[in-house]
Design an enzyme around this catalytic site. Structure first.
Site, PDB file in Angstrom:
ATOM      1  N   ARG A  15      -9.944   4.528   0.584  1.00 48.45           N
ATOM      2  CA  ARG A  15     -10.741   3.814  -0.429  1.00 48.45           C
ATOM      3  C   ARG A  15     -10.055   3.998  -1.781  1.00 48.45           C
ATOM      4  O   ARG A  15     -10.658   4.414  -2.774  1.00 48.45           O
ATOM      5  CB  ARG A  15     -12.186   4.316  -0.439  1.00 48.45           C
ATOM      6  N   SER A  29       0.406   2.165   8.269  1.00 51.49           N
ATOM      7  CA  SER A  29      -0.372   3.354   8.637  1.00 51.49           C
ATOM      8  C   SER A  29       0.223   4.134   9.797  1.00 51.49           C
ATOM      9  O   SER A  29       0.162   5.367   9.825  1.00 51.49           O
ATOM     10  CB  SER A  29      -1.819   2.965   8.984  1.00 51.49           C
ATOM     11  N   PHE A  42      -7.043   0.067  -5.493  1.00 52.68           N
ATOM     12  CA  PHE A  42      -5.985  -0.549  -6.299  1.00 52.68           C
ATOM     13  C   PHE A  42      -5.511   0.382  -7.419  1.00 52.68           C
ATOM     14  O   PHE A  42      -5.326  -0.041  -8.571  1.00 52.68           O
ATOM     15  CB  PHE A  42      -6.451  -1.881  -6.907  1.00 52.68           C
ATOM     16  N   ASN A 101       2.719  -7.924  -4.058  1.00 55.86           N
ATOM     17  CA  ASN A 101       1.318  -8.120  -3.706  1.00 55.86           C
ATOM     18  C   ASN A 101       0.479  -7.937  -4.961  1.00 55.86           C
ATOM     19  O   ASN A 101       0.473  -6.860  -5.563  1.00 55.86           O
ATOM     20  CB  ASN A 101       0.941  -7.098  -2.626  1.00 55.86           C
ATOM     21  N   LYS A 153      -3.558 -12.933   1.674  1.00 50.33           N
ATOM     22  CA  LYS A 153      -3.873 -11.828   2.586  1.00 50.33           C
ATOM     23  C   LYS A 153      -5.376 -11.763   2.800  1.00 50.33           C
ATOM     24  O   LYS A 153      -6.143 -11.628   1.848  1.00 50.33           O
ATOM     25  CB  LYS A 153      -3.365 -10.502   2.035  1.00 50.33           C
ATOM     26  N   GLY A 166       0.802  -1.208   0.000  1.00 54.20           N
ATOM     27  CA  GLY A 166       0.000   0.000   0.000  1.00 54.20           C
ATOM     28  C   GLY A 166       0.834   1.257   0.000  1.00 54.20           C
ATOM     29  O   GLY A 166       0.453   2.260  -0.603  1.00 54.20           O
ATOM     30  N   PHE A 167       1.998   1.214   0.662  1.00 51.83           N
ATOM     31  CA  PHE A 167       2.872   2.396   0.660  1.00 51.83           C
ATOM     32  C   PHE A 167       3.544   2.544  -0.697  1.00 51.83           C
ATOM     33  O   PHE A 167       3.541   3.632  -1.289  1.00 51.83           O
ATOM     34  CB  PHE A 167       3.929   2.289   1.760  1.00 51.83           C
ATOM     35  N   ASN A 202     -12.085  -2.172  -1.039  1.00 54.59           N
ATOM     36  CA  ASN A 202     -12.330  -1.047  -1.947  1.00 54.59           C
ATOM     37  C   ASN A 202     -12.481  -1.436  -3.410  1.00 54.59           C
ATOM     38  O   ASN A 202     -12.610  -0.576  -4.274  1.00 54.59           O
ATOM     39  CB  ASN A 202     -11.202  -0.016  -1.794  1.00 54.59           C
ATOM     40  N   THR A 203     -12.437  -2.733  -3.706  1.00 50.29           N
ATOM     41  CA  THR A 203     -12.772  -3.249  -5.028  1.00 50.29           C
ATOM     42  C   THR A 203     -14.033  -4.085  -4.868  1.00 50.29           C
ATOM     43  O   THR A 203     -14.006  -5.118  -4.189  1.00 50.29           O
ATOM     44  CB  THR A 203     -11.637  -4.110  -5.606  1.00 50.29           C
TER      45      THR A 203
END
Length: 350
Positions: A113, A313, A116, A140, A209, A64-65, A176-177
């Site tokens: 949100r 986060s 991807f 990922n 995951k 995510g980062f 979020n998908t």
């Protein structure tokens, strides 16, 4: 490291997504990161038992980062023992409309949100192939929002990243998908694992995951399918962001749609980790993620069954020096409880 932490605090003057984009851009130009990775305490070094991944530190960067694999080396030099890039989808996609990233400062939390958003598999693999492997790197992989065959997207992703990654993560847990978390259902997960078993993985470890929003029955179902269809998997990453909204949230943006991460996720994600650890009984490697801000947090997840942990986060509030700090504090936790090596503490609170 202190200058980088100050810069991270200054980034709070920008809107959240702008701050993130600016941070990655600066790091990608070779600026802002330490000149070399820190030395880790010897007692936190570990080898994940099923995958065989060798980690000088069990503190990893969660996906995510670095969605596009632009700055894995920089993040390794900040003190992460392994880095995971992505989520990447076969085709580039812009993600959801902005704004889509929110700081919940009073709660030390984040809601996203993003959907991807990434530059696609071709760009990602070109970057991944150039990585020096200063620490192990994970890729990922996910599915495009408009895909007619999402399992085929995962197979495409696995096959593309396998020659260059040290491990691969199949992400079926993003909220979020639309419909993606449906792949955690018993029949869908069975089909996913059966088809992905034939992907060209180059003998690389593969992790699944999963979400934190699972009750005991859902955990039991997933464990049953993983045991039956997923013997080829190395393990699970527990967990992703949550759709839950604790009543204790205070921040103005607490009602925004998306996945919640940060401090409020620590306890629920640790309890779900504990459920998986009890049911899987050490047969798979477990990586714990969610709300880690200290060595004590990392230690709690390890005692709940994690062989390694990931964070992301909480860097928003603690700065990029957090990984190295957590590693030092974890070493102290092990010493205090008389453990000479990390593996001695795994699952001790089960």
């Amino acid at each position: 490291m202190m200058l980088a932490d100050l810069a991270a605090k200054a980034a709070h003057l920008l809107p959240p997504e702008a701050a993130h984009v600016a941070t990655v851009r600066v790091l990608s130009k070779g600026l802002g990161a330490p000149g070399k990775a820190p030395a880790f305490p010897a007692n936190i070094a570990t080898v994940l038992p099923k995958s065989g991944l060798k980690l000088a530190s069990p503190i990893g960067l969660a996906a995510g980062f670095d969605k596009n694999c632009e700055v894995p080396e920089a993040m390794a030099r900040f003190g992460f023992g392994f880095v995971e890039c992505g989520t990447v989808t076969p085709k580039p996609q812009p993600g959801n409309p902005k704004p889509r990233l929110f700081r919940l400062t009073e709660d030390r939390a984040v809601i996203n949100r993003m959907g991807f958003n990434n530059f696609g598999l071709d760009f990602f693999v070109r970057r991944l192939a150039k990585y020096s492997h200063l620490v192990p790197i994970g890729a990922n992989v996910g599915a495009n929002k408009d895909s007619e065959d999402r399992i085929a997207d995962y197979i495409t992703g696995i096959t593309a990243v396998a020659p260059h990654a040290d491990y691969i993560t199949i992400n079926i847990s993003s909220p979020n998908t639309p419909g993606l978390r449906g792949l955690q259902d018993k029949a869908s997960l069975s089909a996913l694992l059966a088809r992905c078993a034939d992907a060209d993985r180059k003998a690389k470890p593969v992790f699944l995951k999963v979400a934190p929003d699972l009750d005991a029955e859902a955990v039991s179902d997933i464990c049953g399918v993983v045991k039956a269809e997923g013997a080829w998997l190395s393990g699970l990453i527990i967990s992703n962001t949550t759709l839950a909204r604790p009543e204790s949230l205070k921040s103005a943006d607490k009602g925004e749609a998306g996945g919640l991460s940060g401090a409020p996720l620590f306890h629920p994600s640790t309890e779900v980790l504990r459920l998986f650890a009890r049911q899987l009984g050490g047969a798979f490697d477990l990586i714990g993620a969610g709300g880690i801000a200290s060595g004590a947090d990392a230690y709690a997840k390890i005692k709940a069954g994690a062989h390694a942990v990931q964070l992301y986060s909480m860097m928003v509030y603690e700065g990029p020096g957090l990984a190295a700090l957590v590693a030092r504090e974890l070493s102290h936790c092990l010493e205090q409880e008389g453990h000479a090596r990390l593996f001695e503490a795994v699952g001790k609170s089960l």
